[in-house]
Design a protein around this motif. Structure first.
Motif, PDB file in Angstrom:
ATOM      1  N   HIS A  89     -18.406  21.109   5.227  1.00 51.09           N
ATOM      2  CA  HIS A  89     -18.504  20.674   6.652  1.00 51.09           C
ATOM      3  C   HIS A  89     -20.378  20.979   7.527  1.00 51.09           C
ATOM      4  CE1 HIS A  89     -14.566  19.438   6.302  1.00 51.09           C
ATOM      5  NE2 HIS A  89     -14.177  20.692   5.923  1.00 51.09           N
ATOM      6  N   THR A 122     -19.887  20.870  11.188  1.00 56.39           N
ATOM      7  CA  THR A 122     -19.717  19.391  11.802  1.00 56.39           C
ATOM      8  C   THR A 122     -18.679  20.374  13.466  1.00 56.39           C
ATOM      9  OG1 THR A 122     -17.827  19.976  10.780  1.00 56.39           O
ATOM     10  CG2 THR A 122     -19.879  18.463   9.979  1.00 56.39           C
ATOM     11  N   TYR A 166     -15.510  19.499  13.118  1.00 52.87           N
ATOM     12  CA  TYR A 166     -14.990  20.121  12.801  1.00 52.87           C
ATOM     13  C   TYR A 166     -15.025  21.261  12.584  1.00 52.87           C
ATOM     14  CZ  TYR A 166     -11.009  20.586   9.006  1.00 52.87           C
ATOM     15  OH  TYR A 166      -9.956  20.386   9.143  1.00 52.87           O
ATOM     16  N   ILE A 197     -11.478  14.480   6.884  1.00 49.44           N
ATOM     17  CA  ILE A 197     -11.110  15.759   8.048  1.00 49.44           C
ATOM     18  C   ILE A 197     -10.112  14.765   8.000  1.00 49.44           C
ATOM     19  CG2 ILE A 197     -13.581  16.685   8.262  1.00 49.44           C
ATOM     20  CD1 ILE A 197     -13.532  14.910  11.175  1.00 49.44           C
TER      21      ILE A 197
END
Length: 134
Positions: free
Chosen positions: A24, A39, A41, A133
């Motif tokens: 990520h 990220t 996320y 994701i």
């Protein structure tokens, strides 16, 4: 809908021009030095960031190294570098106010700039990262 899909927000931003690691982390290789951050996320999973332990500029980093410690209200997580090279810049503004990473992970919330080695890093496209994701 699987449990995984119900937990993930479909509105998470995955900019097309960036490349991604399975950890990520995003990398913008369109500029030199390359820009690295986490990220949206990762930022949402970590929760509100409260502390960022940045490395020194001029240091060497290898792909797979834990290079930054991210501390949030929920956890302490390492940022694992997806690239090898020399650290050119660190985002002192993000260290002073880590919430900038939560608020703008792909802009003002960048974390490092790394002068990449010549070898191409093995990164995921936005489409492939999106599949992880979602």
């Amino acid at each position: 809908m699987s449990d995984n899909e119900s937990k993930q927000s479909p509105s998470l931003d995955v900019p097309e021009h960036l490349e991604y690691s399975q950890d990520h982390v995003w990398v913008d290789t369109s500029s030199s030095p390359a820009v690295i951050g986490i990220t949206e996320y990762a930022a949402s999973e970590l929760g509100d960031l409260v502390f960022l332990d940045l490395p020194e500029t001029g240091g060497r980093v290898e792909a797979g190294d834990e290079i930054v410690e991210l501390e949030s209200s929920k956890a302490v997580e390492p940022l694992v570098s997806p690239v090898s090279g020399t650290i050119s810049y660190v985002n002192r503004d993000a260290a002073d106010d880590p919430s900038v990473i939560n608020n703008d992970p792909y802009g003002e919330g960048w974390i490092l700039k790394v002068e990449l080695d010549d070898d191409e890093p093995e990164l995921l496209s936005a489409e492939d990262y999106g599949k992880i994701i979602h």
